[in-house]
Scaffold this motif. Structure first.
Motif, short mmCIF file in Angstrom:
data_model
loop_
_atom_site.label_atom_id
_atom_site.label_comp_id
_atom_site.label_asym_id
_atom_site.label_seq_id
_atom_site.Cartn_x
_atom_site.Cartn_y
_atom_site.Cartn_z
N LEU A 245 33.58 -18.15 -10.19
CA LEU A 245 34.29 -17.18 -9.34
C LEU A 245 34.07 -15.82 -9.88
CD1 LEU A 245 37.87 -18.53 -9.00
CD2 LEU A 245 36.22 -18.44 -7.29
N THR A 246 33.97 -14.58 -9.17
CA THR A 246 33.64 -13.45 -9.43
C THR A 246 35.02 -12.85 -9.98
OG1 THR A 246 33.99 -12.57 -7.19
CG2 THR A 246 31.67 -13.25 -7.95
N ALA A 247 34.77 -11.58 -10.66
CA ALA A 247 36.14 -10.95 -11.13
C ALA A 247 36.90 -10.55 -9.89
CB ALA A 247 35.86 -9.73 -11.98
N LYS A 248 36.26 -10.30 -8.84
CA LYS A 248 37.04 -9.75 -7.52
C LYS A 248 37.83 -10.83 -7.07
CE LYS A 248 36.35 -7.70 -3.20
NZ LYS A 248 35.35 -6.98 -2.17
N GLU A 249 37.19 -12.13 -7.17
CA GLU A 249 37.70 -13.46 -6.56
C GLU A 249 38.98 -13.79 -7.44
OE1 GLU A 249 33.90 -15.55 -4.16
OE2 GLU A 249 34.16 -15.58 -6.26
N ILE A 250 38.55 -13.67 -8.80
CA ILE A 250 39.91 -13.99 -9.67
C ILE A 250 40.89 -13.15 -9.62
CG2 ILE A 250 40.37 -14.15 -12.04
CD1 ILE A 250 37.46 -15.03 -12.68
N SER A 251 40.78 -11.61 -9.24
CA SER A 251 41.92 -11.10 -9.09
C SER A 251 42.65 -11.48 -8.11
CB SER A 251 41.28 -9.46 -8.83
OG SER A 251 40.89 -9.35 -7.53
N TYR A 252 42.08 -11.74 -6.92
CA TYR A 252 42.89 -12.32 -5.72
C TYR A 252 43.67 -13.57 -5.98
CZ TYR A 252 40.14 -8.87 -2.99
OH TYR A 252 39.67 -7.81 -2.67
N GLU A 253 42.83 -14.29 -6.91
CA GLU A 253 43.39 -15.77 -7.32
C GLU A 253 44.58 -15.54 -8.03
OE1 GLU A 253 43.75 -20.10 -8.03
OE2 GLU A 253 42.40 -18.64 -6.32
N LEU A 254 44.59 -14.38 -8.74
CA LEU A 254 45.86 -14.35 -9.54
C LEU A 254 46.94 -13.25 -9.00
CD1 LEU A 254 44.07 -14.21 -13.25
CD2 LEU A 254 45.04 -16.20 -12.18
N GLY A 255 46.76 -13.02 -7.70
CA GLY A 255 47.84 -12.38 -7.10
C GLY A 255 47.88 -10.82 -7.18
N TYR A 256 46.58 -10.22 -7.49
CA TYR A 256 46.29 -8.83 -7.45
C TYR A 256 45.36 -8.53 -6.35
CZ TYR A 256 48.07 -8.75 -12.30
OH TYR A 256 49.14 -8.73 -13.33
N GLU A 257 45.92 -7.66 -5.47
CA GLU A 257 45.21 -7.25 -4.02
C GLU A 257 44.10 -6.22 -4.50
OE1 GLU A 257 48.01 -6.41 -1.05
OE2 GLU A 257 48.70 -8.33 -1.08
N ASP A 258 44.36 -5.62 -5.40
CA ASP A 258 43.40 -4.44 -6.01
C ASP A 258 42.72 -4.78 -7.20
OD1 ASP A 258 42.09 -2.00 -6.80
OD2 ASP A 258 43.94 -0.82 -6.91
N PRO A 259 41.37 -5.10 -7.14
CA PRO A 259 40.44 -5.66 -8.02
C PRO A 259 40.05 -4.83 -9.09
CG PRO A 259 39.60 -6.39 -6.02
CD PRO A 259 40.82 -5.45 -5.67
N ALA A 260 40.34 -3.44 -8.58
CA ALA A 260 39.83 -2.33 -9.74
C ALA A 260 41.17 -2.45 -10.82
CB ALA A 260 39.79 -0.92 -8.89
N TYR A 261 42.33 -2.36 -10.19
CA TYR A 261 43.42 -2.52 -11.05
C TYR A 261 43.48 -3.60 -11.96
CZ TYR A 261 48.38 -2.94 -12.45
OH TYR A 261 49.57 -3.00 -13.20
N PHE A 262 43.15 -4.96 -11.56
CA PHE A 262 43.07 -5.80 -12.50
C PHE A 262 42.20 -5.82 -13.50
CE2 PHE A 262 41.17 -9.93 -13.36
CZ PHE A 262 42.13 -10.67 -13.95
N SER A 263 40.98 -5.13 -12.83
CA SER A 263 39.89 -5.00 -14.14
C SER A 263 40.30 -3.98 -15.21
CB SER A 263 38.80 -4.40 -13.46
OG SER A 263 37.96 -5.45 -12.62
N ARG A 264 41.23 -3.10 -14.66
CA ARG A 264 41.49 -2.05 -15.94
C ARG A 264 42.83 -2.83 -16.77
NH1 ARG A 264 41.90 1.51 -11.47
NH2 ARG A 264 44.00 1.16 -10.93
N LEU A 265 43.58 -3.72 -16.26
CA LEU A 265 44.59 -4.46 -17.09
C LEU A 265 43.54 -5.55 -18.11
CD1 LEU A 265 47.44 -5.62 -17.68
CD2 LEU A 265 47.04 -7.27 -15.48
N PHE A 266 42.74 -6.05 -17.44
CA PHE A 266 41.89 -7.10 -18.32
C PHE A 266 41.29 -6.30 -19.29
CE2 PHE A 266 38.35 -9.47 -19.83
CZ PHE A 266 38.73 -10.87 -19.49
N PHE A 267 40.73 -5.12 -19.35
CA PHE A 267 40.13 -4.20 -20.10
C PHE A 267 41.20 -3.68 -21.40
CE2 PHE A 267 38.81 -0.07 -22.14
CZ PHE A 267 37.49 -0.51 -22.37
N ILE A 268 42.36 -3.28 -20.74
CA ILE A 268 43.48 -2.97 -21.73
C ILE A 268 43.82 -4.11 -22.57
CG2 ILE A 268 45.72 -2.31 -21.83
CD1 ILE A 268 45.48 -0.66 -19.04
N LYS A 269 43.86 -5.32 -21.97
CA LYS A 269 44.23 -6.50 -22.97
C LYS A 269 43.41 -6.96 -24.02
CE LYS A 269 48.71 -7.07 -21.80
NZ LYS A 269 49.77 -7.11 -22.94
N THR A 270 42.12 -6.97 -23.41
CA THR A 270 40.86 -7.48 -24.17
C THR A 270 40.03 -6.62 -24.73
OG1 THR A 270 39.57 -7.62 -22.34
CG2 THR A 270 41.01 -9.35 -22.62
N GLY A 271 39.93 -5.19 -24.39
CA GLY A 271 39.03 -4.36 -24.78
C GLY A 271 37.34 -4.49 -23.98
#
Length: 295
Positions: A245-271
């Motif tokens: 799965l791509t990062a975009k597909e994973i964001s949808y899988e985890l209930g985030y309709e905005d992949p950019a928001y999810f990527s920012r959350l991932f960066f905040i949590k993991t660096g």
């Protein structure tokens, strides 16, 4: 050569095998991925569970959920034991009220799948594993119930050890908070893909969000919002490195309709960005595969 013992009846299945260098390749494969697993290792082992590596400083018990990834990266001198079983043999939910293990040993909020075993307790733990192994040899009419009884004792003792080590020795005086903690864990595990806020879980538990926060403070747990987000990020990591799965597909899988928001959350949590994390993990995995675990 590893020794493997299996009990199987109808849909119920449990097995025990010795953990040593000879069987390491199979143990690190997907052969037992779908089972609930209890791993008992001595001092000097190195094991990776999901994305955390643990080095055992003494006898240690690990609790691995179905489909959770683990790998023994360094074998200790003494032989260990792996018990694997399915929910039909011992369903955690059914026995939860008796042994208080769901949400503590498996899929716990602190994401700590291990408890150390003090020397005075290791004697009885060793005895229980030996008794289970003996039952595989006896194969009489009471075999199934005897194995289940010994397994239950291991879970009870392990739950006590885990509470002492990771929950500030929470006992009867904190039983209400502990039960609350377990219930929250169960709900997060069931709904983290759709429910992302403390308020969502407060609604399910019929309490105010502040009540959850205060109870977590009493048990010295991380803020409940961090618990929810950490579970989401753990699943994202698993999907990144174990699926296509791509990062975009994973964001949808985890209930985030905005992949950019999810990527920012991932960066905040993991660096790291999702793609950066995946590339780094796969490079490290290839390097370790080229250098297999040794004693």
């Amino acid at each position: 050569m590893k020794k493997l013992n299996i009990f199987e009846a109808s849909l119920k299945k449990i097995g025990l095998l010795k953990v040593n260098k000879d069987g390491l390749e199979e143990i690190n494969s997907d052969a037992y991925k779908s089972y609930i697993k209890i791993l008992y290792l001595s001092k000097g082992c190195k094991i990776k569970v999901d994305f955390t590596t643990y080095s055992t400083e003494g006898p240690s018990l690990f609790f691995i959920s179905p489909n959770q990834i683990f790998r023994i990266e360094g074998m200790c001198a003494e032989t260990g034991v792996l018990i694997f079983y399915n929910r039909d043999f011992y369903c955690i939910q059914i026995h939860d009220e008796e042994v208080a293990c769901d949400g503590l040993l498996f899929n716990n909020i602190k994401n700590i799948p291990v408890t150390t075993v003090p020397e005075h307790v290791a004697v009885s733990i060793n005895h229980l594993f030996a008794q289970i192994e003996d039952e595989f040899v006896l194969q009489d009419s009471s075999q199934e119930e005897m194995i289940r009884t010994y397994l239950k004792q291991i879970l009870i003792k392990s739950t006590r050890l885990w509470k002492q080590e990771h929950l500030n020795n929470a006992g009867d005086e904190g039983s209400n908070d502990l039960e609350f903690f377990r219930r929250f864990t169960q709900l997060v595990e069931a709904h983290f893909k759709a429910k992302h806020s403390v308020a969502d879980y407060a609604d399910l538990m019929l309490v105010a969000p502040k009540t959850i926060t205060n109870k977590f403070k009493r048990l010295n747990l991380p803020p409940p919002n961090d618990v929810i987000k950490n579970r989401i990020i753990l699943e994202a990591k698993r999907l990144l490195v174990h699926t296509s799965l791509t990062a975009k597909e994973i964001s949808y899988e985890l209930g985030y309709e905005d992949p950019a928001y999810f990527s920012r959350l991932f960066f905040i949590k993991t660096g790291e960005s999702p793609s950066g994390f995946k590339n780094k993990y796969l490079m490290q995995s290839r390097a370790k595969t080229a250098s297999p675990a040794t004693s």
